[in-house]
Design a protein around this motif. Structure first.
Motif, PDB file in Angstrom:
ATOM      1  N   ASN A  26       0.813  -1.224   0.000  1.00 36.48           N
ATOM      2  CA  ASN A  26       0.000   0.000   0.000  1.00 36.48           C
ATOM      3  C   ASN A  26       0.841   1.267   0.000  1.00 36.48           C
ATOM      4  OD1 ASN A  26      -2.547   1.151  -0.191  1.00 36.48           O
ATOM      5  ND2 ASN A  26      -2.684   1.507   2.013  1.00 36.48           N
ATOM      6  N   ILE A  27       2.050   1.172  -0.593  1.00 38.00           N
ATOM      7  CA  ILE A  27       2.927   2.336  -0.722  1.00 38.00           C
ATOM      8  C   ILE A  27       2.841   2.851  -2.155  1.00 38.00           C
ATOM      9  CG2 ILE A  27       5.314   3.158  -0.615  1.00 38.00           C
ATOM     10  CD1 ILE A  27       5.839   0.938   1.431  1.00 38.00           C
ATOM     11  N   SER A  28       2.567   4.115  -2.320  1.00 39.33           N
ATOM     12  CA  SER A  28       2.431   4.693  -3.653  1.00 39.33           C
ATOM     13  C   SER A  28       3.795   4.889  -4.310  1.00 39.33           C
ATOM     14  CB  SER A  28       1.709   6.037  -3.590  1.00 39.33           C
ATOM     15  OG  SER A  28       1.745   6.665  -4.865  1.00 39.33           O
ATOM     16  N   PRO A  29       4.010   4.302  -5.506  1.00 34.80           N
ATOM     17  CA  PRO A  29       5.267   4.523  -6.218  1.00 34.80           C
ATOM     18  C   PRO A  29       5.140   5.617  -7.288  1.00 34.80           C
ATOM     19  CG  PRO A  29       4.167   2.631  -7.164  1.00 34.80           C
ATOM     20  CD  PRO A  29       3.216   3.240  -6.149  1.00 34.80           C
ATOM     21  N   ARG A  30       4.216   6.572  -7.074  1.00 30.48           N
ATOM     22  CA  ARG A  30       4.003   7.648  -8.044  1.00 30.48           C
ATOM     23  C   ARG A  30       5.192   8.616  -8.018  1.00 30.48           C
ATOM     24  NH1 ARG A  30      -1.826   9.572  -9.675  1.00 30.48           N
ATOM     25  NH2 ARG A  30      -2.574   7.567 -10.420  1.00 30.48           N
ATOM     26  N   VAL A  31       6.050   8.466  -8.988  1.00 29.61           N
ATOM     27  CA  VAL A  31       7.259   9.289  -9.061  1.00 29.61           C
ATOM     28  C   VAL A  31       7.060  10.478  -9.989  1.00 29.61           C
ATOM     29  CG1 VAL A  31       8.918   7.509  -8.437  1.00 29.61           C
ATOM     30  CG2 VAL A  31       8.099   7.653 -10.795  1.00 29.61           C
ATOM     31  N   PHE A  32       5.938  10.532 -10.710  1.00 27.42           N
ATOM     32  CA  PHE A  32       5.594  11.670 -11.552  1.00 27.42           C
ATOM     33  C   PHE A  32       4.368  12.370 -10.964  1.00 27.42           C
ATOM     34  CE2 PHE A  32       7.408   8.469 -14.444  1.00 27.42           C
ATOM     35  CZ  PHE A  32       8.436   9.205 -15.043  1.00 27.42           C
ATOM     36  N   ASP A  33       4.381  13.708 -10.931  1.00 23.40           N
ATOM     37  CA  ASP A  33       3.185  14.423 -10.495  1.00 23.40           C
ATOM     38  C   ASP A  33       2.427  14.988 -11.696  1.00 23.40           C
ATOM     39  OD1 ASP A  33       4.688  16.566 -11.288  1.00 23.40           O
ATOM     40  OD2 ASP A  33       4.701  17.570  -9.345  1.00 23.40           O
ATOM     41  N   SER A  34       2.973  14.770 -12.901  1.00 27.52           N
ATOM     42  CA  SER A  34       2.313  15.158 -14.144  1.00 27.52           C
ATOM     43  C   SER A  34       3.017  14.435 -15.283  1.00 27.52           C
ATOM     44  CB  SER A  34       2.372  16.675 -14.357  1.00 27.52           C
ATOM     45  OG  SER A  34       3.716  17.103 -14.500  1.00 27.52           O
ATOM     46  N   GLY A  35       2.466  14.586 -16.476  1.00 24.17           N
ATOM     47  CA  GLY A  35       3.071  13.948 -17.640  1.00 24.17           C
ATOM     48  C   GLY A  35       2.111  12.977 -18.302  1.00 24.17           C
ATOM     49  N   LEU A  36       2.411  12.676 -19.569  1.00 29.93           N
ATOM     50  CA  LEU A  36       1.540  11.812 -20.363  1.00 29.93           C
ATOM     51  C   LEU A  36       2.232  10.526 -20.769  1.00 29.93           C
ATOM     52  CD1 LEU A  36      -0.185  14.267 -22.900  1.00 29.93           C
ATOM     53  CD2 LEU A  36      -1.232  13.153 -20.922  1.00 29.93           C
ATOM     54  N   GLY A  37       1.437   9.485 -20.848  1.00 23.07           N
ATOM     55  CA  GLY A  37       1.812   8.253 -21.517  1.00 23.07           C
ATOM     56  C   GLY A  37       0.951   8.153 -22.761  1.00 23.07           C
ATOM     57  N   ILE A  38       1.566   8.226 -23.942  1.00 20.97           N
ATOM     58  CA  ILE A  38       0.818   8.180 -25.198  1.00 20.97           C
ATOM     59  C   ILE A  38       0.620   6.724 -25.600  1.00 20.97           C
ATOM     60  CG2 ILE A  38       0.709   8.923 -27.603  1.00 20.97           C
ATOM     61  CD1 ILE A  38       0.656  11.204 -25.569  1.00 20.97           C
ATOM     62  N   SER A  39      -0.621   6.364 -25.835  1.00 20.26           N
ATOM     63  CA  SER A  39      -0.997   4.995 -26.175  1.00 20.26           C
ATOM     64  C   SER A  39      -1.393   4.934 -27.645  1.00 20.26           C
ATOM     65  CB  SER A  39      -2.170   4.563 -25.286  1.00 20.26           C
ATOM     66  OG  SER A  39      -2.692   3.320 -25.685  1.00 20.26           O
ATOM     67  N   LEU A  40      -0.629   4.178 -28.439  1.00 18.66           N
ATOM     68  CA  LEU A  40      -0.903   4.055 -29.874  1.00 18.66           C
ATOM     69  C   LEU A  40      -1.032   2.582 -30.241  1.00 18.66           C
ATOM     70  CD1 LEU A  40      -1.207   4.962 -32.773  1.00 18.66           C
ATOM     71  CD2 LEU A  40       1.266   5.322 -32.886  1.00 18.66           C
ATOM     72  N   PHE A  41      -2.269   2.144 -30.439  1.00 16.80           N
ATOM     73  CA  PHE A  41      -2.535   0.745 -30.793  1.00 16.80           C
ATOM     74  C   PHE A  41      -3.076   0.671 -32.212  1.00 16.80           C
ATOM     75  CE2 PHE A  41      -2.067   0.340 -26.331  1.00 16.80           C
ATOM     76  CZ  PHE A  41      -1.738  -0.978 -26.075  1.00 16.80           C
ATOM     77  N   ARG A  42      -2.296   0.034 -33.078  1.00 20.29           N
ATOM     78  CA  ARG A  42      -2.719  -0.157 -34.465  1.00 20.29           C
ATOM     79  C   ARG A  42      -3.355  -1.530 -34.662  1.00 20.29           C
ATOM     80  NH1 ARG A  42       2.052   2.445 -38.214  1.00 20.29           N
ATOM     81  NH2 ARG A  42       1.075   4.517 -38.333  1.00 20.29           N
ATOM     82  N   ASP A  43      -3.536  -2.254 -33.581  1.00 20.67           N
ATOM     83  CA  ASP A  43      -4.211  -3.548 -33.598  1.00 20.67           C
ATOM     84  C   ASP A  43      -5.030  -3.647 -32.316  1.00 20.67           C
ATOM     85  OD1 ASP A  43      -5.031  -6.054 -34.342  1.00 20.67           O
ATOM     86  OD2 ASP A  43      -3.117  -7.054 -33.955  1.00 20.67           O
ATOM     87  N   ASN A  44      -6.033  -4.501 -32.330  1.00 18.21           N
ATOM     88  CA  ASN A  44      -6.893  -4.653 -31.161  1.00 18.21           C
ATOM     89  C   ASN A  44      -6.113  -5.232 -29.985  1.00 18.21           C
ATOM     90  OD1 ASN A  44      -9.117  -3.728 -32.615  1.00 18.21           O
ATOM     91  ND2 ASN A  44      -9.647  -5.785 -33.336  1.00 18.21           N
ATOM     92  N   SER A  45      -6.512  -4.855 -28.780  1.00 13.51           N
ATOM     93  CA  SER A  45      -5.810  -5.336 -27.592  1.00 13.51           C
ATOM     94  C   SER A  45      -6.685  -5.157 -26.364  1.00 13.51           C
ATOM     95  CB  SER A  45      -4.503  -4.560 -27.404  1.00 13.51           C
ATOM     96  OG  SER A  45      -3.889  -4.887 -26.175  1.00 13.51           O
TER      97      SER A  45
END
Length: 400
Positions: free
Chosen positions: A54-73
């Motif tokens: 139950n320890i938070s490993p959130r090392v970013f307080d902002s920022g994006l992860g861009i998700s690009l799926f060209r096939d189903n998943s």
């Protein structure tokens, strides 16, 4: 895992060479050193342990992860989102149908435009031989140039969520499942894994899973047997990688056209359908030429070829021939289950049901593996950062 184990794992991580992973991509497992692969496993274990405690490993307080799926998943898409969320990144899907790509926007331009506040870009592009990995390399080169030229404040990491050659997040999650099952990476040496083709009533399944398995498991001194009917070969260059890996690790890499031979005395079995390499090359060329009639004809041909090998099924009888009849059954999911999802498929329903819980555990490691890949690319001294997270002891849930 306990917090004591987390601290010990962090110490172990600090001894591994991860310098080259900083600000770098994760495209193929065979591009990484043995220490770098071990660092991914250690980091994934630490992140899983922190969450369990139950320890938070959130090392970013902002920022994006861009998700690009060209096939189903399903699994990989949600694993990427979970990994980003675990570290504190927000996920934004890049829907190419709603972008300016249709109006002629170049890969270089798109890559820079979506990366202004992005820390990672996860890409799945596995449909066409010679295309997916090439596209990922072009995106990588584009963001690298944008970073060096001062357009981007940070250099987004490219994570291969499956391409036409490799599926590193899957094979690494599979390996972590084996590490947990057999009690350590050192205990994989000498274990026999049967990576075998299996019948499916569909066609065109990517080669990247079997190629990922033979390209990774041979790193650990395992005896890897690749089995498929004649004509269902994988990429020869990946086979060459597996041979070299086996030589270097003290394991073996063998090929057979007999599912029974591969299963005999195996410790792990991985029956999974894939399309022949030659056919996938032909399919790519037909798509490139816009030959829809040719594509339909090829599909019909491949389905007919598959139908000649319905006996390539993971049955109770075959499982009984494995090591003490207790081999670990693995699959990337979803499996074609005989009498459940199809009339006849890759695996008997009784086998699948018996291994359902281990299969779900196998899948559960993928978010942590992806998070570890991201983490190691973002911190020059990952062990120090994780030690800070452990000492900060920020609770995920208040009033637990």
């Amino acid at each position: 895992m306990s917090r004591i184990n987390s601290a010990e794992l962090i110490k172990q991580l600090s001894t591994l060479g991860t310098e080259e992973m900083f600000l770098n991509d994760f495209l193929h497992t065979w591009d990484k050193s043995s220490q770098e692969l071990e660092a991914v496993f250690k980091t994934a274990q630490i992140l899983a342990s922190l969450r369990k405690d139950n320890i938070s490993p959130r090392v970013f307080d902002s920022g994006l992860g861009i998700s690009l799926f060209r096939d189903n998943s399903t699994r990989t898409r949600f694993s990427f989102s979970s990994a980003c969320n675990l570290l504190g990144l927000e996920v934004q899907d890049l829907d190419e149908g709603k972008s300016q790509i249709a109006h002629g926007e170049t890969v270089r331009e798109t890559a820079n435009m979506v990366s202004f506040m992005a820390d990672v870009i996860g890409i799945r592009d596995d449909m066409y031989i010679g295309k997916g990995h090439t596209y990922m390399k072009e995106v990588s080169a584009s963001v690298e140039a944008g970073y060096r030229e001062g357009v981007l404040e940070q250099r987004p990491t490219i994570v291969n969520l499956q391409c036409d050659i490799d599926h590193p997040t899957q094979s690494m999650a599979d390996a972590m499942h084996l590490i947990e099952t057999f009690g350590g990476i050192e205990n994989l040496k000498g274990k026999k894994v049967a990576m075998t083709w299996a019948y499916s009533p569909s066609y065109g399944k990517p080669l990247s899973v079997p190629q990922g398995i033979i390209g990774l498991m041979t790193r650990f001194g395992m005896d890897v047997s690749l089995a498929h009917p004649e004509g269902y070969e994988v990429m020869p260059e990946v086979e060459d990688i597996a041979k070299v890996n086996a030589e270097n690790s003290g394991g073996t890499f063998t090929k057979t056209n007999s599912m029974a031979e591969a299963f005999k005395d195996a410790d792990i079995v991985y029956p999974k359908s894939w399309a022949p390499f030659a056919a996938m090359e032909k399919r790519t060329n037909l798509f490139g030429e816009g030959d829809l009639d040719g594509i339909k004809a090829l599909e019909k041909e491949l389905l007919a070829d598959n139908a000649k090998h319905t006996d390539w099924e993971c049955t109770e009888e075959l499982m009984a021939t494995t090591k003490e009849g207790k081999a670990l059954y693995m699959h990337c999911l979803p499996a074609d289950i005989t009498g459940v999802s199809c009339d006849q498929g890759e695996v008997a329903a009784s086998v699948f049901d018996r291994y359902r819980v281990p299969l779900y555990k196998e899948a559960s490691y993928k978010p942590y593996i992806i998070a570890a890949m991201i983490f190691l690319s973002k911190f020059r001294n990952p062990a120090d950062t994780l030690q800070d997270v452990l000492e900060r002891n920020a609770r995920r849930i208040i009033g637990e």
